[in-house]
Design a protein around this motif. Structure first.
Motif, mmCIF file in Angstrom:
data_model
loop_
_atom_site.group_PDB
_atom_site.id
_atom_site.type_symbol
_atom_site.label_atom_id
_atom_site.label_comp_id
_atom_site.label_asym_id
_atom_site.label_seq_id
_atom_site.Cartn_x
_atom_site.Cartn_y
_atom_site.Cartn_z
ATOM 1 N N ASP A 98 -6.403 -17.560 -23.688
ATOM 2 C CA ASP A 98 -7.169 -18.681 -23.152
ATOM 3 C C ASP A 98 -6.749 -20.043 -23.704
ATOM 4 O OD1 ASP A 98 -8.059 -18.195 -25.687
ATOM 5 O OD2 ASP A 98 -10.192 -18.377 -25.214
ATOM 6 N N GLN A 99 -5.907 -20.064 -24.742
ATOM 7 C CA GLN A 99 -5.457 -21.334 -25.310
ATOM 8 C C GLN A 99 -3.952 -21.283 -25.611
ATOM 9 O OE1 GLN A 99 -8.036 -22.658 -28.595
ATOM 10 N NE2 GLN A 99 -9.643 -21.347 -27.777
ATOM 11 N N PRO A 100 -3.136 -21.023 -24.615
ATOM 12 C CA PRO A 100 -1.691 -20.898 -24.867
ATOM 13 C C PRO A 100 -1.043 -22.196 -25.320
ATOM 14 C CG PRO A 100 -2.137 -20.922 -22.509
ATOM 15 C CD PRO A 100 -3.469 -20.812 -23.194
ATOM 16 N N TYR A 101 -1.717 -23.319 -25.122
ATOM 17 C CA TYR A 101 -1.150 -24.592 -25.541
ATOM 18 C C TYR A 101 -0.895 -24.641 -27.047
ATOM 19 C CZ TYR A 101 -5.916 -25.642 -27.051
ATOM 20 O OH TYR A 101 -7.144 -25.610 -27.666
ATOM 21 N N ARG A 102 -1.569 -23.771 -27.811
ATOM 22 C CA ARG A 102 -1.390 -23.768 -29.260
ATOM 23 C C ARG A 102 0.036 -23.386 -29.660
ATOM 24 N NH1 ARG A 102 -6.150 -23.641 -32.466
ATOM 25 N NH2 ARG A 102 -8.081 -23.555 -31.235
ATOM 26 N N PHE A 103 0.731 -22.649 -28.796
ATOM 27 C CA PHE A 103 2.132 -22.317 -29.077
ATOM 28 C C PHE A 103 2.964 -23.596 -29.209
ATOM 29 C CE2 PHE A 103 0.920 -18.162 -28.493
ATOM 30 C CZ PHE A 103 1.961 -17.255 -28.397
ATOM 31 N N VAL A 104 2.498 -24.667 -28.574
ATOM 32 C CA VAL A 104 3.196 -25.956 -28.627
ATOM 33 C C VAL A 104 2.563 -26.892 -29.650
ATOM 34 C CG1 VAL A 104 3.844 -28.007 -27.311
ATOM 35 C CG2 VAL A 104 3.917 -25.750 -26.227
ATOM 36 N N THR A 105 1.229 -26.994 -29.639
ATOM 37 C CA THR A 105 0.572 -27.989 -30.499
ATOM 38 C C THR A 105 0.746 -27.701 -31.979
ATOM 39 O OG1 THR A 105 -1.540 -26.793 -30.322
ATOM 40 C CG2 THR A 105 -1.139 -28.575 -28.748
ATOM 41 N N THR A 106 0.960 -26.442 -32.343
ATOM 42 C CA THR A 106 1.187 -26.135 -33.756
ATOM 43 C C THR A 106 2.471 -26.774 -34.266
ATOM 44 O OG1 THR A 106 1.015 -24.325 -35.361
ATOM 45 C CG2 THR A 106 2.491 -23.979 -33.475
ATOM 46 N N SER A 107 3.385 -27.101 -33.353
ATOM 47 C CA SER A 107 4.633 -27.762 -33.753
ATOM 48 C C SER A 107 4.412 -29.225 -34.120
ATOM 49 C CB SER A 107 5.667 -27.673 -32.620
ATOM 50 O OG SER A 107 5.315 -28.523 -31.540
ATOM 51 N N LEU A 108 3.242 -29.763 -33.793
ATOM 52 C CA LEU A 108 2.934 -31.157 -34.125
ATOM 53 C C LEU A 108 2.415 -31.302 -35.552
ATOM 54 C CD1 LEU A 108 1.105 -32.135 -30.809
ATOM 55 C CD2 LEU A 108 3.519 -32.455 -31.368
ATOM 56 N N LEU A 109 2.087 -30.185 -36.189
ATOM 57 C CA LEU A 109 1.564 -30.183 -37.550
ATOM 58 C C LEU A 109 2.688 -29.907 -38.541
ATOM 59 C CD1 LEU A 109 -1.561 -27.956 -36.836
ATOM 60 C CD2 LEU A 109 -1.572 -30.445 -37.146
ATOM 61 N N HIS A 110 2.597 -30.511 -39.733
ATOM 62 C CA HIS A 110 3.600 -30.285 -40.773
ATOM 63 C C HIS A 110 2.910 -30.149 -42.118
ATOM 64 C CE1 HIS A 110 6.191 -31.747 -37.540
ATOM 65 N NE2 HIS A 110 7.167 -31.111 -38.160
ATOM 66 N N GLY A 111 3.493 -29.302 -42.959
ATOM 67 C CA GLY A 111 2.835 -28.946 -44.199
ATOM 68 C C GLY A 111 3.019 -29.919 -45.342
ATOM 69 N N SER A 112 4.026 -30.782 -45.276
ATOM 70 C CA SER A 112 4.295 -31.710 -46.379
ATOM 71 C C SER A 112 5.103 -32.889 -45.849
ATOM 72 C CB SER A 112 5.086 -31.008 -47.488
ATOM 73 O OG SER A 112 6.414 -30.725 -47.045
ATOM 74 N N PRO A 113 5.162 -33.982 -46.620
ATOM 75 C CA PRO A 113 5.993 -35.120 -46.190
ATOM 76 C C PRO A 113 7.458 -34.747 -46.021
ATOM 77 C CG PRO A 113 4.484 -35.800 -47.928
ATOM 78 C CD PRO A 113 4.370 -34.308 -47.822
ATOM 79 N N TRP A 114 7.968 -33.862 -46.897
ATOM 80 C CA TRP A 114 9.370 -33.449 -46.787
ATOM 81 C C TRP A 114 9.597 -32.616 -45.528
ATOM 82 C CZ3 TRP A 114 12.667 -36.093 -49.388
ATOM 83 C CH2 TRP A 114 12.341 -36.604 -50.643
ATOM 84 N N HIS A 115 8.651 -31.766 -45.212
ATOM 85 C CA HIS A 115 8.731 -30.964 -43.994
ATOM 86 C C HIS A 115 8.803 -31.868 -42.764
ATOM 87 C CE1 HIS A 115 6.791 -27.559 -41.394
ATOM 88 N NE2 HIS A 115 8.111 -27.597 -41.267
ATOM 89 N N LEU A 116 7.913 -32.841 -42.721
ATOM 90 C CA LEU A 116 7.897 -33.792 -41.604
ATOM 91 C C LEU A 116 9.190 -34.602 -41.559
ATOM 92 C CD1 LEU A 116 6.249 -35.325 -39.349
ATOM 93 C CD2 LEU A 116 5.606 -36.924 -41.170
ATOM 94 N N ALA A 117 9.606 -35.120 -42.714
ATOM 95 C CA ALA A 117 10.779 -35.998 -42.745
ATOM 96 C C ALA A 117 12.035 -35.268 -42.289
ATOM 97 C CB ALA A 117 10.971 -36.553 -44.157
ATOM 98 N N PHE A 118 12.224 -34.045 -42.766
ATOM 99 C CA PHE A 118 13.423 -33.295 -42.385
ATOM 100 C C PHE A 118 13.440 -33.029 -40.886
ATOM 101 C CE2 PHE A 118 15.484 -29.294 -41.346
ATOM 102 C CZ PHE A 118 16.766 -29.519 -41.830
#
Length: 234
Positions: A70-90
């Motif tokens: 019922d919420q398949p969009y999460r397969f995509v939206t989880t890619s918008l989250l990052h665990g740390s500044p280094w994760h995001l920056a890379f």
């Protein structure tokens, strides 16, 4: 004035070998993805927990929760989250590095489809390999690896040598196996789907758009079937 309009219309029809419009300026889709990821990463620093936690819970995806139904969009939206500044920056640096090359080459629509399906491919592989007990996975790595695979394929298609790109990809895949808490499954899934989608756009002429998008539709159906299988056997 009429002559100027006619000349301008003719200029807008000029395309690259792979269907991208001959444009000047920044790669809009690439910068949009980077901006959204950066804004979402900043939210927990500016919002109280009572506002941020519901947003985080609405975006994140974990195989254990049957959100595909019922919420398949999460397969995509989880890619918008990052665990740390280094994760995001890379991830954002890699996205900018490759996206500014591929987006003008493919055009915004094809580039967006390539990235989106690579992200979904990463989530699907994480489900299939990691199983339903795998923890939540975040980050744009699946999409980024898909772009790297695509870049290598397009270099090869125009007669270039993709070995440098492939070496970078191999090193980053190896890092995923060495450093804990990296979803290497998503890397492999994004890599595979990115390569498949890129092959469609590289080897089916863009003037045969119906064939291209029919093939892309088959990829979407295949990902859906694999995800269903993952929940079925998990």
């Amino acid at each position: 004035m009429d002559c100027q309009r006619a000349a301008s219309a003719q200029q807008r029809t000029i395309r690259t070998r792979f269907g991208g419009r001959a444009r000047t300026g920044e790669p809009v889709v690439t910068w949009s993805i980077i901006a959204v990821c950066a804004i979402i990463f900043a939210l927990p620093y500016v919002l109280p927990d009572r506002l941020w936690i519901p947003i985080d819970n609405a975006l994140i995806w974990a195989p254990a929760a049957p959100w595909f139904l019922d919420q398949p969009y999460r397969f995509v939206t989880t890619s918008l989250l990052h665990g740390s500044p280094w994760h995001l920056a890379f991830n954002m640096y890699a996205l900018w590095l490759v996206g500014r090359q591929l987006e003008p080459l493919l055009g915004r629509l094809r580039f967006g489809a390539l990235y989106l399906l690579s992200v979904i491919g990463g989530s699907t592989a994480y489900l299939l390999i990691g199983g339903l007990d795998a923890p939540p996975a975040v980050g744009a790595s699946g999409g980024v690896f898909g772009l790297f695979a695509a870049y290598a394929i397009f270099i090869r298609r125009i007669g270039g040598d993709p070995r440098q790109v492939l070496i970078i990809v191999a090193i980053n895949i190896a890092i995923g196996f060495v450093i804990p808490r990296i979803a290497w499954e998503a890397h492999l899934g994004g890599l595979a789907i990115g390569a498949l989608v890129a092959a469609i756009f590289a080897y089916i002429p863009f003037r045969e758009a119906r064939k291209q998008w029919s093939a892309i539709g088959a990829v979407v159906l295949g990902l859906g079937a694999l995800t269903w299988l993952g929940y079925l056997i998990g």
